[in-house]
Structures are given as structure tokens and as C-alpha cells.
Scaffold this active site. Structure first.
Site, PDB file in Angstrom:
ATOM      1  N   ARG A   1      74.895  31.184  -4.455  1.00 45.13           N
ATOM      2  CA  ARG A   1      73.904  30.213  -4.934  1.00 45.13           C
ATOM      3  C   ARG A   1      73.831  29.021  -3.975  1.00 45.13           C
ATOM      4  NH1 ARG A   1      72.252  30.005 -10.123  1.00 45.13           N
ATOM      5  NH2 ARG A   1      72.810  27.816 -10.507  1.00 45.13           N
TER       6      ARG A   1
ATOM      7  N   LYS B   1      73.727  29.078 -18.900  1.00 44.66           N
ATOM      8  CA  LYS B   1      74.589  27.911 -19.016  1.00 44.66           C
ATOM      9  C   LYS B   1      73.871  26.757 -19.689  1.00 44.66           C
ATOM     10  CE  LYS B   1      77.338  24.729 -16.191  1.00 44.66           C
ATOM     11  NZ  LYS B   1      77.774  24.387 -14.815  1.00 44.66           N
TER      12      LYS B   1
ATOM     13  N   HIS C   1      68.539  25.121 -12.717  1.00 48.80           N
ATOM     14  CA  HIS C   1      69.047  23.776 -12.955  1.00 48.80           C
ATOM     15  C   HIS C   1      68.023  23.018 -13.794  1.00 48.80           C
ATOM     16  CE1 HIS C   1      71.801  23.869  -9.165  1.00 48.80           C
ATOM     17  NE2 HIS C   1      72.301  24.530 -10.186  1.00 48.80           N
TER      18      HIS C   1
ATOM     19  N   TYR D   1      57.005  17.244 -17.085  1.00 50.02           N
ATOM     20  CA  TYR D   1      55.950  17.644 -16.158  1.00 50.02           C
ATOM     21  C   TYR D   1      56.302  18.899 -15.369  1.00 50.02           C
ATOM     22  CZ  TYR D   1      53.319  13.387 -17.024  1.00 50.02           C
ATOM     23  OH  TYR D   1      52.582  12.393 -17.616  1.00 50.02           O
TER      24      TYR D   1
ATOM     25  N   HIS E   1      80.145  33.018  -6.686  1.00 48.94           N
ATOM     26  CA  HIS E   1      79.262  31.915  -7.066  1.00 48.94           C
ATOM     27  C   HIS E   1      78.674  31.231  -5.838  1.00 48.94           C
ATOM     28  CE1 HIS E   1      77.868  28.280  -9.139  1.00 48.94           C
ATOM     29  NE2 HIS E   1      78.033  28.934 -10.270  1.00 48.94           N
TER      30      HIS E   1
ATOM     31  N   ARG F   1      73.892  33.118 -11.335  1.00 45.64           N
ATOM     32  CA  ARG F   1      75.333  33.009 -11.552  1.00 45.64           C
ATOM     33  C   ARG F   1      75.944  34.401 -11.712  1.00 45.64           C
ATOM     34  NH1 ARG F   1      72.809  29.004 -14.517  1.00 45.64           N
ATOM     35  NH2 ARG F   1      73.354  26.877 -13.907  1.00 45.64           N
TER      36      ARG F   1
END
Length: 395
Positions: free
Chosen positions: A335, A269, A359, A369, A332, A242
Site C-alpha cells: 500500500r 477498517k 482512507h 464533498y 501491508h 490491506r
């Protein structure tokens, strides 16, 4: 015999005050002046006491009976109605000094102690400023849903629908903080959740065509502005992080030996530590940047002071200077360029791409996992992406 409204209206003043009973301890007192006042007679520990309910007709017969029943309910719990009334009065008086602005400052201080990011704190401060202009001076207990809606409508009138929704949420956070602090009873913004115009979600502009992306990378390399701005754009493209994380990066976070950028949770974030593998091309750019800014704290210090990072508008402004509009490309957007083209290549596991973008997996089981973060694959992915950008720029 129970009272009726007609009977109460026909009660006239006499030379001395007198009372007329309703039932179960409720009576009305007729004063020499002709005014009428509701009272409730009760006993606590064998002692007779009186609760003044209020004047008639401001308090109707039905309201007086309701107040009497509420007082009886308190007595059943071992609570003296007069003491409860005094406590409510004390709370109301105390709440008069608890203005929205004061509680907003306290909420912001709480966010700072919780280690919220600078971006979050800045947004909170901005939203509170908007609210304070209209009702910051008011006691929080006197602020109603219509009062708040009036402020939100001002923002909506400018077409800032997303800001209006975020402002409602921020005001609600202050009210919930006030409720938790014991100075308010409810959050009036809850009643406004469907009152605002829903904003249309618009994805940030991004270039996902390889040929167009190559053209952009060539133009970035030839950028004739500040060298640090050019390097910032190149690192944005290479690392797919970001813009706020890039411009707030500090030298202490860069591990040149192991080729890793360790971003602390408070800057992220999703509030989780994040490791970014650094391909050779990124290391070369960082070496160049270190020769320019290596003596400071930030990789990208402000031109005004080395104690602050560059402005959040700098990178987008550079794209505009190169002729790319906000509908074509944003800082941005790098990304999205990375995510789209990496996924379309079919070479990489989708989870590795998602981890590279920091994310967080919403599924609790899958997240458990995924603790390995696909690190080895992410290192290879970073090298591949750096090579991909070099290839499309060379065409």
C-alpha cells in the site's frame, strides 16, 4: 455540648448501654462490652428512625459527622438514609457476581452484534485473555488501577509497549461497558493513561524504489510455493488493499462483468463499504484463481479447511521465503509502495489516491464533498498502476 475525641475516649462502659449526643441527631452508643457505635436519629413521615453509621474508632468523629451530613442531604431529597444504605448493600452484593471475565464476555458479545470485523474481535479476545489471567475472576468493583497496572507492566517488561497501550484501552472499554450497565462506578484505567511507556511509532517496511519494486515483482511472479499465495501477493501489489481484506475476500464480492470488487463495511477498517476497480491484469489473476478455488466461498481458503480464509501470516511468510526481511518489505507495505509512487508521479489527484486506499477524510466538510469517491479517476489510476508494475518488472 458537641463531642470531642478526648471526651469519647474517656467514655467508659456501664451496667447498661447508654448514649451521648453530639448534635443534630448524631450520638454515640456505649455498650456494656465497652465498644462504641455511632448512630444518627432522624424522622421520616413523623416516625423516628435510626441509622447505624459504624463503630468508633474505625469511624472517627469527623467521619461520623460527615456520614450524618450525607444522611441529612438524602433526607432533603426525600430519600430515607436506611433505604439508601440497603440499596448500596444490595448493589455491592450483586456486583460480587459481576466479574471482569463475565463482563468481558458480554462486551465481546456486544461487539459481535455490532458487526465488528473478525480482526477486531480476535484482538479483543486476545487482550481479554491477558487480563483474565490476572484478575478475570475478581468482581469488577474490586479491581483497582494498581491491579491493572501490574498486568500492564508484565506486557511492558517484554518490550511490547504498543500491546500494553492497547490492552489498557481494551480493559477500559470493559469498565465503561460495566459503568453503562450499572455494575461499576468508574473506569480505573483513566488514571493510568500516562503511566505507560509510549511506543515509538515504526512505519511498516515498504519498497518505494521503482527498480527494487520491479525486482520484487519478478520474484513474486517466479514464486515456487502455493500458486494461491503467489496470486495473493500479486493482487496485493495491484490493488493496494490491506492484507486482511485480500485474504478474507469472497467470490460473491467480485463483479467480473463490471470489473469491480465490492468490499462490505464490516470487513473494512473504517467501517464503510469500499469499491475497488479491477484492471485487466487483476481480472486475469482472478480467472486463474477461480480455476483453483472457484468452488469455495473464499478466494484464498485455508489449506486445512475451505470454510476459513488463509492464515494472516501466509503472505508475510512468503516474502520472508523470498529473502525479504521484515525491515525490507511487508505484505501491508504494498500500500505504501502504491501511495508513494502514485503521488510522486504527479498524474493523480491526492484525494483519488486516498480513496483508492480507503482512507477516510478527517475534515467533515471535505468528506461531504468527496462522496463521488473520484471513481472515474480511480479506474484510470488502477489501470495506470497495473501498467506501471508491469513496466518496472520488465526492466
Amino acid at each position: 455540648m458537641p463531642l470531642s475525641d478526648i471526651k469519647i475516649k474517656n467514655l467508659k462502659a456501664e451496667e447498661k448501654p447508654y448514649k451521648v449526643s453530639d448534635f443534630e441527631g448524631l450520638f454515640i452508643l456505649i455498650k456494656v462490652s465497652g465498644s462504641k457505635s455511632w448512630r444518627f436519629k432522624y424522622r421520616v413521615d413523623g416516625k423516628e428512625k435510626l441509622l447505624v453509621i459504624g463503630d468508633y474508632p474505625a469511624h472517627s468523629l469527623a467521619q461520623a459527622r460527615k456520614a450524618r451530613d450525607a444522611a441529612k442531604a438524602l433526607l432533603a431529597q426525600g430519600i430515607d438514609p436506611n433505604e439508601a444504605k440497603q440499596e448500596e448493600k444490595r448493589i455491592r452484593e450483586s456486583a460480587k457476581g459481576e466479574t471482569f471475565k463475565k463482563l468481558g464476555h458480554a462486551f465481546l458479545a456486544k461487539q459481535r452484534k455490532e458487526g465488528k470485523s473478525k480482526a477486531t474481535l480476535d484482538k479483543t479476545e486476545y487482550h481479554l485473555k491477558l487480563a483474565n489471567q490476572d484478575f478475570g475472576h475478581k468482581p469488577i468493583t474490586e479491581i483497582t488501577a494498581p491491579t491493572i497496572l501490574k498486568t500492564l507492566r508484565k506486557v511492558e517488561a517484554k518490550g511490547n509497549y504498543e500491546t500494553a497501550h492497547r490492552l489498557r484501552a481494551r480493559i477500559g472499554s470493559v469498565f465503561r461497558y460495566a459503568v453503562a450497565s450499572g455494575v461499576a462506578e468508574q473506569d480505573p484505567t483513566y488514571a493510568l493513561r500516562d503511566a505507560l511507556i509510549r511506543p515509538t511509532r515504526v512505519h511498516r517496511a515498504a519498497i518505494t524504489d521503482p527498480k527494487a519494486l520491479g525486482q520484487l515483482m519478478r520474484e513474486v511472479a517466479q514464486f515456487d510455493g502455493q500458486a494461491t499465495t503467489r496470486i495473493g501477493l500479486q493482487l496485493l501489489a495491484l490493488l493496494a488493499q490491506r492484507p486482511g481484506e485480500i485474504r478474507n475476500a469472497k467470490w460473491e464480492e467480485i463483479d467480473f462483468a463490471n470489473k469491480v470488487w465490492a468490499i462490505p463495511a464490516e470487513k473494512m477498517k473504517m467501517r464503510r463499504d469500499h469499491l475497488v476497480p479491477l484492471p485487466d491484469q487483476a481480472i486475469a489473476l482472478l480467472d486463474e484463481l477461480r480455476r483453483l478455488n472457484g468452488n469455495g466461498e473464499y478466494l484464498f481458503p485455508s489449506l486445512r479447511t475451505w470454510k476459513r480464509p488463509m492464515s494472516e501470516n501466509t503472505l508475510n511468510a512468503a516474502l520472508r521465503r523470498m529473502g525479504y526481511s521484515g525491515e525490507e518489505m511487508t505484505a501491508h507495505g504494498f500500500r505504501a509502495s502504491f501511495s508513494t509512487l502514485a503521488n510522486e508521479s504527479g498524474l493523480w489527484h491526492a484525494d483519488a489516491i486516498e480513496r483508492a486506499l480507503a482512507h477516510v477524510e478527517k475534515n467533515e466538510v471535505r468528506r461531504a464533498y468527496a462522496r463521488g469517491e473520484h471513481w472515474d479517476e480511480r479506474v484510470r489510476l488502477a489501470d495506470w498502476w497495473a501498467g506501471y508494475l508491469a513496466d518496472v518488472a520488465a526492466v
